[in-house]
Design a protein around this motif. Structure first.
Motif, PDB file in Angstrom:
ATOM      1  N   PRO A  84      32.173  46.669  12.437  1.00  8.19           N
ATOM      2  CA  PRO A  84      32.023  46.367  11.015  1.00  8.19           C
ATOM      3  C   PRO A  84      32.367  44.899  10.767  1.00  8.19           C
ATOM      4  N   PRO A  85      31.970  44.337   9.629  1.00 13.05           N
ATOM      5  CA  PRO A  85      32.187  42.910   9.362  1.00 13.05           C
ATOM      6  C   PRO A  85      33.639  42.452   9.506  1.00 13.05           C
ATOM      7  N   ASP A  86      34.603  43.268   9.032  1.00 16.50           N
ATOM      8  CA  ASP A  86      35.996  42.825   9.101  1.00 16.50           C
ATOM      9  C   ASP A  86      36.487  42.692  10.534  1.00 16.50           C
ATOM     10  N   LEU A  87      35.991  43.561  11.418  1.00 13.62           N
ATOM     11  CA  LEU A  87      36.392  43.494  12.824  1.00 13.62           C
ATOM     12  C   LEU A  87      35.777  42.274  13.513  1.00 13.62           C
ATOM     13  N   LEU A  88      34.515  41.979  13.196  1.00  9.91           N
ATOM     14  CA  LEU A  88      33.885  40.787  13.757  1.00  9.91           C
ATOM     15  C   LEU A  88      34.616  39.531  13.274  1.00  9.91           C
ATOM     16  N   ASP A  89      34.999  39.533  12.019  1.00  9.10           N
ATOM     17  CA  ASP A  89      35.751  38.417  11.447  1.00  9.10           C
ATOM     18  C   ASP A  89      37.006  38.132  12.285  1.00  9.10           C
ATOM     19  N   ASP A 106      24.906  46.536   8.379  1.00  9.87           N
ATOM     20  CA  ASP A 106      25.612  45.450   7.677  1.00  9.87           C
ATOM     21  C   ASP A 106      25.221  44.071   8.220  1.00  9.87           C
ATOM     22  N   LEU A 107      23.967  43.945   8.687  1.00  8.58           N
ATOM     23  CA  LEU A 107      23.550  42.698   9.327  1.00  8.58           C
ATOM     24  C   LEU A 107      23.764  41.479   8.428  1.00  8.58           C
ATOM     25  N   ASP A 162      26.932  36.482   7.431  1.00  2.41           N
ATOM     26  CA  ASP A 162      27.849  35.726   6.566  1.00  2.41           C
ATOM     27  C   ASP A 162      29.167  35.423   7.278  1.00  2.41           C
ATOM     28  N   ILE A 163      29.661  36.381   8.052  1.00  2.00           N
ATOM     29  CA  ILE A 163      30.912  36.176   8.807  1.00  2.00           C
ATOM     30  C   ILE A 163      30.727  35.050   9.831  1.00  2.00           C
TER      31      ILE A 163
END
Length: 327
Positions: free
Chosen positions: A46-51, A75-76, A81-82
């Motif tokens: 998920p985006p938060d983990l990639l962040d 959530d591509l 954006d990340i």
């Protein structure tokens, strides 16, 4: 190779393959610090983990690295954006033909975009779409693969595309002499995954690494598609109980399709999530019997654990020696 190193911003145009659960901060930073080009495998993150993963990688290296995103990820947009937030220099799009919207968004953020070209017609289409570089990956690779061998794809694509844009070759590469051959054909560099699995810096479980060291090319087999209605991308992994269990999983998903309990896109996502879980069992938990031990056919050239820097030095020295022998 200079064209490849200029494009990537590293010393050696050797990209790390994006392997889910494996290509994370430790291995990615080690590859970049050793002069190669590490690539984070976002996979199903998920985006938060990639962040968090990008931030942690930046703490471990000041060298450039990339992020591999899957085109079918729900959530591509947020993942792109990340990458922009962290000023990631290169984004790799995999898992299908990228949309014009995704291509434009990545390039508008200032990142260089790399995509996979499984055929010459698609390579030309990707160039017209604005992709900056291509990876030509053959079926010898580990994980999700296409139907054509690396050597055939390289012969098909490099003569037509190598002058127009940087092209990297991947799949079945285990020695520097093979790198030299593809450079002579017009490639600007290569991508390797299997050779880096048994690096000291790789977090893969000891059992997973031992399976690689024991394995040979014939052990790295393809998964079988059970139902023609279910578009399953073949996976190459070491033969074990899991490869048989995958057939049963396909039958289960196909039955749910028959009963109209799920739509086709949900069926595909279930298959992808299944592989992600099976791979985690093997890589993280060390279950190499009922987990998926994804490996390329170059696995037979992995003989021991080594530091990443030593692996890269061996590849570069071998490539240089091969070119020197040819005058």
């Amino acid at each position: 190779m200079k064209r490849g190193t200029d494009f990537l911003g590293c010393d050696y145009a050797i990209m790390g393959g994006a392997m889910s659960w494996i290509s994370e901060r430790n291995l990615v930073s080690a590859i970049s610090n050793a002069g190669g080009f590490g690539v984070i495998a976002c996979g199903a993150m998920p985006p938060d983990l990639l962040d968090k993963e990008i931030a942690a990688t930046k703490e471990m290296t000041s060298k450039p690295f990339g992020v591999n995103l899957i085109t079918m990820h729900p959530d591509l947009d947020e993942l792109i954006d990340i990458c922009a937030k962290h000023e990631v220099s290169h984004v790799v799009l995999a898992g299908g033909l990228p949309s014009g919207k995704a291509i434009a968004k990545i390039k508008d953020n200032g990142a260089k975009l790399i995509a996979f070209a499984p055929a010459l017609a698609l390579a030309k289409k990707l160039k017209r779409s604005g992709v900056d570089a291509l990876v030509v990956e053959g079926m010898e690779a580990g994980g999700h693969i296409g139907p054509v061998s690396t050597s055939v794809l390289a012969q098909e694509i490099l003569p037509h595309m190598a002058e127009d844009m940087p092209v990297f070759v991947a799949g079945g590469i285990g020695r520097g002499s093979a790198i030299a051959a593809y450079l002579e054909m017009g490639a600007v560099g290569v991508q390797l995954g299997t050779r880096f699995v048994c690096a000291y810096e790789c977090i893969a479980h000891e059992n997973f690494k031992k399976a690689f060291i024991r394995g040979n090319a014939r052990d790295a087999i393809l998964s079988v598609q059970i139902d023609p209605r279910l578009p399953v991308i073949p996976v190459r992994a070491l033969k074990n109980k899991e490869m048989d269990r995958f057939a049963a999983k396909q039958r289960e998903v196909a039955d749910r399709l028959d009963r109209e309990e799920i739509a086709m896109n949900e069926a595909q996502l279930q298959i992808e999530h299944y592989w992600a879980g099976a791979l985690k069992r093997a890589v993280i938990d060390g279950d190499v019997e009922t987990g998926s031990v994804m490996a390329g056919q170059s696995v037979g050239m992995v003989k021991s654990e080594q530091p990443v820097a030593e692996i890269i030095a061996e590849l570069v020295d071998d490539a240089a020696a091969a070119l020197e022998r040819r005058g």
